[in-house]
Design a protein around this motif. Structure first.
Motif, mmCIF file in Angstrom:
data_model
loop_
_atom_site.group_PDB
_atom_site.id
_atom_site.type_symbol
_atom_site.label_atom_id
_atom_site.label_comp_id
_atom_site.label_asym_id
_atom_site.label_seq_id
_atom_site.Cartn_x
_atom_site.Cartn_y
_atom_site.Cartn_z
ATOM 1 N N LEU A 82 0.869 -1.171 0.000
ATOM 2 C CA LEU A 82 0.000 0.000 0.000
ATOM 3 C C LEU A 82 0.904 1.218 0.000
ATOM 4 N N ARG A 83 0.675 2.125 -0.950
ATOM 5 C CA ARG A 83 1.650 3.169 -1.268
ATOM 6 C C ARG A 83 1.137 4.582 -1.035
ATOM 7 N N THR A 84 2.071 5.538 -1.099
ATOM 8 C CA THR A 84 1.767 6.952 -0.866
ATOM 9 C C THR A 84 1.070 7.616 -2.042
ATOM 10 N N SER A 85 1.120 7.017 -3.221
ATOM 11 C CA SER A 85 0.441 7.546 -4.406
ATOM 12 C C SER A 85 0.132 6.377 -5.343
ATOM 13 N N PRO A 86 -0.757 6.588 -6.329
ATOM 14 C CA PRO A 86 -1.138 5.481 -7.211
ATOM 15 C C PRO A 86 -0.080 5.168 -8.270
ATOM 16 N N SER A 87 1.075 4.767 -7.793
ATOM 17 C CA SER A 87 2.206 4.494 -8.668
ATOM 18 C C SER A 87 3.036 3.353 -8.086
ATOM 19 N N ARG A 88 3.512 2.480 -8.962
ATOM 20 C CA ARG A 88 4.343 1.353 -8.510
ATOM 21 C C ARG A 88 5.659 1.823 -7.903
ATOM 22 N N GLY A 89 6.080 3.041 -8.223
ATOM 23 C CA GLY A 89 7.340 3.556 -7.700
ATOM 24 C C GLY A 89 7.195 4.357 -6.416
ATOM 25 N N ALA A 90 5.965 4.529 -5.934
ATOM 26 C CA ALA A 90 5.746 5.324 -4.725
ATOM 27 C C ALA A 90 6.198 4.559 -3.479
ATOM 28 N N ASP A 91 6.468 5.305 -2.418
ATOM 29 C CA ASP A 91 6.903 4.699 -1.156
ATOM 30 C C ASP A 91 5.808 3.800 -0.583
ATOM 31 N N VAL A 92 6.218 2.720 0.059
ATOM 32 C CA VAL A 92 5.289 1.791 0.703
ATOM 33 C C VAL A 92 4.987 2.287 2.110
ATOM 34 N N ILE A 93 3.694 2.381 2.441
ATOM 35 C CA ILE A 93 3.267 2.773 3.783
ATOM 36 C C ILE A 93 3.149 1.538 4.670
ATOM 37 N N SER A 111 -0.347 3.980 -12.349
ATOM 38 C CA SER A 111 0.549 3.027 -13.019
ATOM 39 C C SER A 111 -0.182 1.709 -13.248
ATOM 40 N N LYS A 112 -0.002 1.129 -14.434
ATOM 41 C CA LYS A 112 -0.619 -0.164 -14.717
ATOM 42 C C LYS A 112 0.063 -1.263 -13.917
ATOM 43 N N VAL A 113 -0.763 -2.151 -13.373
ATOM 44 C CA VAL A 113 -0.269 -3.331 -12.671
ATOM 45 C C VAL A 113 -0.905 -4.534 -13.354
ATOM 46 N N LYS A 114 -0.083 -5.303 -14.075
ATOM 47 C CA LYS A 114 -0.558 -6.450 -14.859
ATOM 48 C C LYS A 114 -1.734 -6.047 -15.748
ATOM 49 N N GLY A 115 -1.605 -4.897 -16.419
ATOM 50 C CA GLY A 115 -2.606 -4.428 -17.369
ATOM 51 C C GLY A 115 -3.740 -3.606 -16.776
ATOM 52 N N ALA A 128 -3.846 5.182 2.076
ATOM 53 C CA ALA A 128 -2.836 4.536 1.242
ATOM 54 C C ALA A 128 -3.485 4.044 -0.037
ATOM 55 N N TRP A 129 -2.692 3.951 -1.086
ATOM 56 C CA TRP A 129 -3.164 3.500 -2.386
ATOM 57 C C TRP A 129 -2.795 2.036 -2.595
ATOM 58 N N GLY A 130 -3.774 1.246 -3.056
ATOM 59 C CA GLY A 130 -3.547 -0.153 -3.390
ATOM 60 C C GLY A 130 -3.957 -0.415 -4.827
ATOM 61 N N ALA A 131 -3.195 -1.231 -5.527
ATOM 62 C CA ALA A 131 -3.505 -1.571 -6.914
ATOM 63 C C ALA A 131 -4.806 -2.369 -6.971
ATOM 64 N N ALA A 132 -5.759 -1.886 -7.769
ATOM 65 C CA ALA A 132 -7.059 -2.554 -7.890
ATOM 66 C C ALA A 132 -6.923 -3.960 -8.470
#
Length: 145
Positions: A82-93, A111-115, A128-132
């Protein structure tokens, strides 16, 4: 120099350090706290109507405070960052585990995560942001941020 004058000469340095630390903590808090300018249904990015988005046939009269925590999801990854922004490169909270039920505030593209480009803003103690891609909806799909 007397023993009493040494601590007094360091006082401005200590005070300056404390001020710098407080300013840094404030800047960090501002950076990781999402800004909410409009919690209403305005600014729809999708093509569906408000009635279709809210899942119960009525879109009127709801504001952001009523919607917070309404949407839920279940984590499907063994360990979801779970990250600070909706990006794979953002810091992990923090990390969420498989089967954990999370409260979703809204969704946004990132950022796309597996499409899958969608990310959910979670409200479980930390914003925190999590990839849907790794969160299955329970009930209606979340509104757009």
């Amino acid at each position: 120099m007397s023993p009493l004058s040494a601590p007094a000469s360091r006082f401005p340095l200590v005070r300056g350090l404390a001020t710098a630390l407080a300013a840094g903590a404030l800047a960090t808090a501002v950076a990781v706290t999402p800004a909410v300018a409009n919690d209403g249904w305005g600014g729809d990015r999708g093509s569906t109507s408000g009635a279709a988005r809210d899942g119960n046939g009525g879109g009127g009269g709801n504001d952001g405070r009523q919607e917070q925590g309404r949407y839920r999801g279940v984590v499907t990854a063994d360990r979801l960052a779970l990250r600070t922004s909706p990006s794979r490169g953002a810091d992990v909270i923090r990390y969420a585990r498989r089967g954990e039920v999370v409260s979703i505030y809204c969704k946004t593209p990132g950022s796309k995560v597996k499409g899958n480009p969608l990310w959910y803003l979670l409200t479980d103690g930390t914003w925190a942001w999590g990839a849907a891609r790794y969160i299955d909806n329970v009930g209606p799909a979340p509104r757009w941020c």
